[in-house]
Design a protein around this motif. Structure first.
Motif, PDB file in Angstrom:
ATOM      1  N   GLY A  49       0.785  -1.231   0.000  1.00 36.39           N
ATOM      2  CA  GLY A  49       0.000   0.000   0.000  1.00 36.39           C
ATOM      3  C   GLY A  49       0.812   1.274   0.000  1.00 36.39           C
ATOM      4  N   ARG A  50       2.137   1.189   0.121  1.00 37.46           N
ATOM      5  CA  ARG A  50       2.947   2.413   0.178  1.00 37.46           C
ATOM      6  C   ARG A  50       2.861   3.173  -1.145  1.00 37.46           C
ATOM      7  NH1 ARG A  50       8.467   1.059   2.088  1.00 37.46           N
ATOM      8  NH2 ARG A  50       7.812   1.646   4.195  1.00 37.46           N
ATOM      9  N   THR A  51       2.732   4.488  -1.041  1.00 36.11           N
ATOM     10  CA  THR A  51       2.705   5.384  -2.191  1.00 36.11           C
ATOM     11  C   THR A  51       3.992   6.197  -2.223  1.00 36.11           C
ATOM     12  OG1 THR A  51       1.726   7.245  -0.990  1.00 36.11           O
ATOM     13  CG2 THR A  51       0.196   5.609  -1.903  1.00 36.11           C
ATOM     14  N   LEU A  59      -5.447   3.416   4.687  1.00 37.73           N
ATOM     15  CA  LEU A  59      -4.293   2.719   5.240  1.00 37.73           C
ATOM     16  C   LEU A  59      -3.342   3.740   5.859  1.00 37.73           C
ATOM     17  CD1 LEU A  59      -3.488   0.279   2.272  1.00 37.73           C
ATOM     18  CD2 LEU A  59      -4.391  -0.393   4.495  1.00 37.73           C
ATOM     19  N   GLU A  60      -3.009   3.565   7.113  1.00 32.77           N
ATOM     20  CA  GLU A  60      -2.117   4.520   7.778  1.00 32.77           C
ATOM     21  C   GLU A  60      -0.649   4.215   7.466  1.00 32.77           C
ATOM     22  OE1 GLU A  60      -2.800   4.868  11.935  1.00 32.77           O
ATOM     23  OE2 GLU A  60      -4.931   5.335  11.732  1.00 32.77           O
ATOM     24  N   GLY A  61       0.167   5.266   7.482  1.00 28.67           N
ATOM     25  CA  GLY A  61       1.611   5.104   7.380  1.00 28.67           C
ATOM     26  C   GLY A  61       2.128   4.680   6.030  1.00 28.67           C
ATOM     27  N   ARG A  62       1.362   4.996   4.969  1.00 31.18           N
ATOM     28  CA  ARG A  62       1.772   4.547   3.636  1.00 31.18           C
ATOM     29  C   ARG A  62       2.434   5.635   2.805  1.00 31.18           C
ATOM     30  NH1 ARG A  62      -0.051   0.370   6.611  1.00 31.18           N
ATOM     31  NH2 ARG A  62      -0.123  -1.537   5.365  1.00 31.18           N
ATOM     32  N   ASN A  63       2.589   6.807   3.334  1.00 33.48           N
ATOM     33  CA  ASN A  63       3.222   7.911   2.616  1.00 33.48           C
ATOM     34  C   ASN A  63       4.733   7.677   2.578  1.00 33.48           C
ATOM     35  OD1 ASN A  63       4.514  10.396   2.010  1.00 33.48           O
ATOM     36  ND2 ASN A  63       2.780  11.568   2.752  1.00 33.48           N
ATOM     37  N   GLY A  64       5.253   7.309   1.408  1.00 32.00           N
ATOM     38  CA  GLY A  64       6.670   6.979   1.299  1.00 32.00           C
ATOM     39  C   GLY A  64       7.596   8.128   1.622  1.00 32.00           C
ATOM     40  N   LEU A  65       7.207   9.338   1.244  1.00 32.26           N
ATOM     41  CA  LEU A  65       8.053  10.502   1.482  1.00 32.26           C
ATOM     42  C   LEU A  65       8.222  10.773   2.968  1.00 32.26           C
ATOM     43  CD1 LEU A  65       9.605  12.823   0.066  1.00 32.26           C
ATOM     44  CD2 LEU A  65       7.509  14.180   0.248  1.00 32.26           C
ATOM     45  N   ALA A  66       7.194  10.484   3.747  1.00 21.85           N
ATOM     46  CA  ALA A  66       7.226  10.784   5.182  1.00 21.85           C
ATOM     47  C   ALA A  66       8.223   9.910   5.944  1.00 21.85           C
ATOM     48  CB  ALA A  66       5.829  10.608   5.773  1.00 21.85           C
ATOM     49  N   LEU A  85       8.368   2.536  -6.407  1.00 24.06           N
ATOM     50  CA  LEU A  85       7.057   2.947  -5.909  1.00 24.06           C
ATOM     51  C   LEU A  85       6.257   3.590  -7.046  1.00 24.06           C
ATOM     52  CD1 LEU A  85       8.002   4.548  -2.464  1.00 24.06           C
ATOM     53  CD2 LEU A  85       6.591   2.513  -2.803  1.00 24.06           C
ATOM     54  N   GLY A  86       4.959   3.644  -6.879  1.00 27.30           N
ATOM     55  CA  GLY A  86       4.110   4.305  -7.860  1.00 27.30           C
ATOM     56  C   GLY A  86       2.875   3.514  -8.236  1.00 27.30           C
ATOM     57  N   THR A  87       2.945   2.203  -8.093  1.00 26.75           N
ATOM     58  CA  THR A  87       1.785   1.378  -8.441  1.00 26.75           C
ATOM     59  C   THR A  87       0.557   1.786  -7.638  1.00 26.75           C
ATOM     60  OG1 THR A  87       3.177  -0.507  -9.070  1.00 26.75           O
ATOM     61  CG2 THR A  87       0.878  -0.975  -8.533  1.00 26.75           C
ATOM     62  N   ASN A  88       0.725   1.974  -6.335  1.00 26.76           N
ATOM     63  CA  ASN A  88      -0.422   2.341  -5.498  1.00 26.76           C
ATOM     64  C   ASN A  88      -0.902   3.771  -5.739  1.00 26.76           C
ATOM     65  OD1 ASN A  88      -0.876  -0.099  -3.833  1.00 26.76           O
ATOM     66  ND2 ASN A  88       1.214   0.304  -3.173  1.00 26.76           N
ATOM     67  N   ASP A  89      -0.032   4.606  -6.301  1.00 27.41           N
ATOM     68  CA  ASP A  89      -0.447   5.968  -6.649  1.00 27.41           C
ATOM     69  C   ASP A  89      -1.594   5.951  -7.657  1.00 27.41           C
ATOM     70  OD1 ASP A  89       2.106   6.148  -5.403  1.00 27.41           O
ATOM     71  OD2 ASP A  89       2.430   8.116  -6.305  1.00 27.41           O
ATOM     72  N   LEU A  90      -1.664   4.878  -8.441  1.00 28.20           N
ATOM     73  CA  LEU A  90      -2.672   4.786  -9.494  1.00 28.20           C
ATOM     74  C   LEU A  90      -4.022   4.248  -9.012  1.00 28.20           C
ATOM     75  CD1 LEU A  90      -0.652   3.557 -12.605  1.00 28.20           C
ATOM     76  CD2 LEU A  90      -0.821   5.836 -11.592  1.00 28.20           C
ATOM     77  N   VAL A  96      -4.658  10.271  -9.697  1.00 25.81           N
ATOM     78  CA  VAL A  96      -3.443  10.787 -10.336  1.00 25.81           C
ATOM     79  C   VAL A  96      -2.929   9.742 -11.329  1.00 25.81           C
ATOM     80  CG1 VAL A  96      -2.825  12.198  -8.335  1.00 25.81           C
ATOM     81  CG2 VAL A  96      -1.864   9.886  -8.562  1.00 25.81           C
ATOM     82  N   GLY A  97      -1.937  10.129 -12.120  1.00 23.15           N
ATOM     83  CA  GLY A  97      -1.378   9.227 -13.118  1.00 23.15           C
ATOM     84  C   GLY A  97       0.107   9.010 -12.937  1.00 23.15           C
ATOM     85  N   ALA A  98       0.735   8.427 -13.952  1.00 22.97           N
ATOM     86  CA  ALA A  98       2.157   8.110 -13.895  1.00 22.97           C
ATOM     87  C   ALA A  98       3.021   9.363 -13.780  1.00 22.97           C
ATOM     88  CB  ALA A  98       2.563   7.294 -15.123  1.00 22.97           C
ATOM     89  N   TYR A  99       2.582  10.465 -14.373  1.00 26.17           N
ATOM     90  CA  TYR A  99       3.348  11.708 -14.281  1.00 26.17           C
ATOM     91  C   TYR A  99       3.469  12.159 -12.829  1.00 26.17           C
ATOM     92  CZ  TYR A  99       4.569  16.644 -14.642  1.00 26.17           C
ATOM     93  OH  TYR A  99       5.176  17.864 -14.485  1.00 26.17           O
ATOM     94  N   GLU A 100       2.336  12.155 -12.114  1.00 21.37           N
ATOM     95  CA  GLU A 100       2.358  12.568 -10.704  1.00 21.37           C
ATOM     96  C   GLU A 100       3.155  11.584  -9.854  1.00 21.37           C
ATOM     97  OE1 GLU A 100      -0.971  14.593 -12.698  1.00 21.37           O
ATOM     98  OE2 GLU A 100      -0.390  12.478 -12.595  1.00 21.37           O
ATOM     99  N   ALA A 101       3.060  10.304 -10.180  1.00 19.34           N
ATOM    100  CA  ALA A 101       3.861   9.316  -9.452  1.00 19.34           C
ATOM    101  C   ALA A 101       5.351   9.591  -9.639  1.00 19.34           C
ATOM    102  CB  ALA A 101       3.519   7.906  -9.931  1.00 19.34           C
ATOM    103  N   ALA A 102       5.743   9.930 -10.862  1.00 22.15           N
ATOM    104  CA  ALA A 102       7.148  10.250 -11.136  1.00 22.15           C
ATOM    105  C   ALA A 102       7.590  11.496 -10.372  1.00 22.15           C
ATOM    106  CB  ALA A 102       7.370  10.437 -12.637  1.00 22.15           C
ATOM    107  N   LYS A 103       6.701  12.474 -10.260  1.00 22.76           N
ATOM    108  CA  LYS A 103       7.027  13.659  -9.468  1.00 22.76           C
ATOM    109  C   LYS A 103       7.186  13.291  -7.999  1.00 22.76           C
ATOM    110  CE  LYS A 103       7.341  17.251 -10.996  1.00 22.76           C
ATOM    111  NZ  LYS A 103       8.536  17.892 -11.627  1.00 22.76           N
ATOM    112  N   GLY A 104       6.419  12.305  -7.549  1.00 22.09           N
ATOM    113  CA  GLY A 104       6.590  11.811  -6.188  1.00 22.09           C
ATOM    114  C   GLY A 104       7.946  11.168  -5.996  1.00 22.09           C
TER     115      GLY A 104
END
Length: 208
Positions: A49-51, A59-66, A85-90, A96-104
């Motif tokens: 579930g991590r983004t 889901l708690e605690g899934r923010n990868g940047l944090a 990472l990025g699959t769960n972003d979709l 959001v899409g692949a562009y936003e995932a890449a920015k992440g």
């Protein structure tokens, strides 16, 4: 001895398409460790579930940047950081899409290079574009509505980010695809193929 940190989601953690978790010897980070030599340390820090940087309301605690800085300090010094990472972003509810995932991923790269409390050197970074999503099935179907088309652009945007920020790049869609069982997770063969592709890159980086 090199320390390699694998920062990912369920594809790194070892989720099996039919449910549950693969035993350690079938997860790609463990296979990678055997391929490059067990005198090196490959750490599996995948979490289902991590983004890249989104807070999931379900889901708690899934923010990868944090958590990336804490992970690098916990296991540091880290020589090589593998970000997949990025699959769960979709997932549909993030819209959001692949562009936003890449920015992440770009934010993750920047955060991993910030000076830390212990003066650990910044790691070399391997950016892995996730595999294309197939037709999601079962419990994946609703969550990943519309994700099949979006995932086709992972390699384009991730490569642009990797090149811009001087990272090593691997387009995993060129070597693996998810299991047809659920359309998202890797089968045992996919784990082995990904580990082999990464081993080639890691050997080069370690031996520089």
């Amino acid at each position: 001895m090199a320390t390699i940190l694998c920062y990912g989601d369920s594809l790194t953690w070892g989720s099996a398409p039919n449910g549950g978790r693969y035993p350690k010897h079938l997860r790609w980070p463990n296979i990678l460790n055997k391929l490059i030599g067990e005198h090196h340390q490959v750490i599996n820090f995948g979490l289902p579930g991590r983004t890249t940087l989104w807070n999931d309301p379900f889901l708690e605690g899934r923010n990868g940047l944090a958590y990336i800085q804490a992970a690098l300090e916990t296991f540091g010094p880290v020589d090589i950081l593998i970000i997949m990472l990025g699959t769960n972003d979709l997932k549909r509810h993030f819209n959001v899409g692949a562009y936003e995932a890449a920015k992440g991923v770009e934010k993750l790269i920047a955060r991993s290079r910030i000076p830390n409390t212990y003066n650990f050197p910044a790691p070399s970074i391997v950016v892995v574009a996730p595999p294309n999503i197939l037709s999601p099935a079962g419990s994946m179907a609703e969550s990943f509505t519309g994700a099949v088309e979006k995932s086709q652009f992972f390699h384009k945007y991730y490569q642009e980010v990797a090149v811009q920020h001087h990272c090593i790049f691997l387009n995993s869609a060129g070597v693996i695809q998810p299991s047809e069982m659920d359309g998202v997770h890797l089968d045992a063969e996919g784990n082995e193929q990904l580990a082999n592709a990464l081993a080639d890159l890691i050997h080069i980086e370690i031996n520089k």
